[in-house]
Design a protein around this motif. Sequence first.
Motif, PDB file in Angstrom:
ATOM      1  N   GLY A 132      42.168  -5.617   1.212  1.00  0.00           N
ATOM      2  CA  GLY A 132      41.201  -5.928   0.394  1.00  0.00           C
ATOM      3  C   GLY A 132      40.027  -4.799   0.534  1.00  0.00           C
ATOM      4  N   PRO A 221      45.764 -10.403  -3.379  1.00  0.00           N
ATOM      5  CA  PRO A 221      44.632 -10.533  -2.241  1.00  0.00           C
ATOM      6  C   PRO A 221      44.967 -11.865  -1.411  1.00  0.00           C
ATOM      7  N   SER A 223      42.523 -13.784   1.441  1.00  0.00           N
ATOM      8  CA  SER A 223      41.195 -13.654   1.845  1.00  0.00           C
ATOM      9  C   SER A 223      40.662 -15.099   2.575  1.00  0.00           C
TER      10      SER A 223
END
Length: 226
Positions: A132, A221, A223
């Motif tokens: 990221g 992604p 996260s």
Amino acid sequence: MTRSVIVTGGFGVLGNAVAELFASRGDKVTRIDYAATASAPIAGTLDIGGIDLTDTEATKGALAKVVAAHGGIDVLVNVAGGFAWETLEDGDLATWSKMQSMNLMTNATITQLALPELKKSAAGRIVNIGAGGAVKAGMGMGAYAASKSGVHRMTEALAEELAGSTVTVNAVLPSIIDTPTNRADMADADFSQWVSPGAVAKVIAFLASDDAASISGALLPVSRGS
């Protein structure tokens, strides 16, 4: 169906979590690492240590052991890599070469050499570890982010290259992974906002599954999640 799965950097925290998950699902797992030995074994897993994945001949030798033991290669998870934080003004230019070698060239080397076996698989899967922090680099992240951005671009380009084959190519882009090293380096951070190795491993396993057969060239992604 039992698959032959390779996890590079398999002796590290994330690599170990990935290897454990695939092994728990009945796959034949190989951990390949630069370190000589793993800190802990995983039952039934083939461990190949002391491999410099930027060394073509050493990597060929490791892959030959995998094919001999497991009959081929169905899944390649490229976890091997490293991290460095330093500003350009005060840092060492050698760090830029080191990050490219550790994060991009290890990946490119074993991927190129494993492709013939992956293309023989009915459902070959390549899953890379991007970052990221390479989407927009913060201060001190230049060398690391540049190398991980290379992984992102390689993932996209290889996905198009293999569009007519049975192999898909994707990357996961974790935020900060909750590891002992990261906790020690960022002791004042809010660890609750980090993503666990196990959560990243589950996303990788999904991208390697039949359910993800229609996904290739994605930068996903990751996260949150424990």
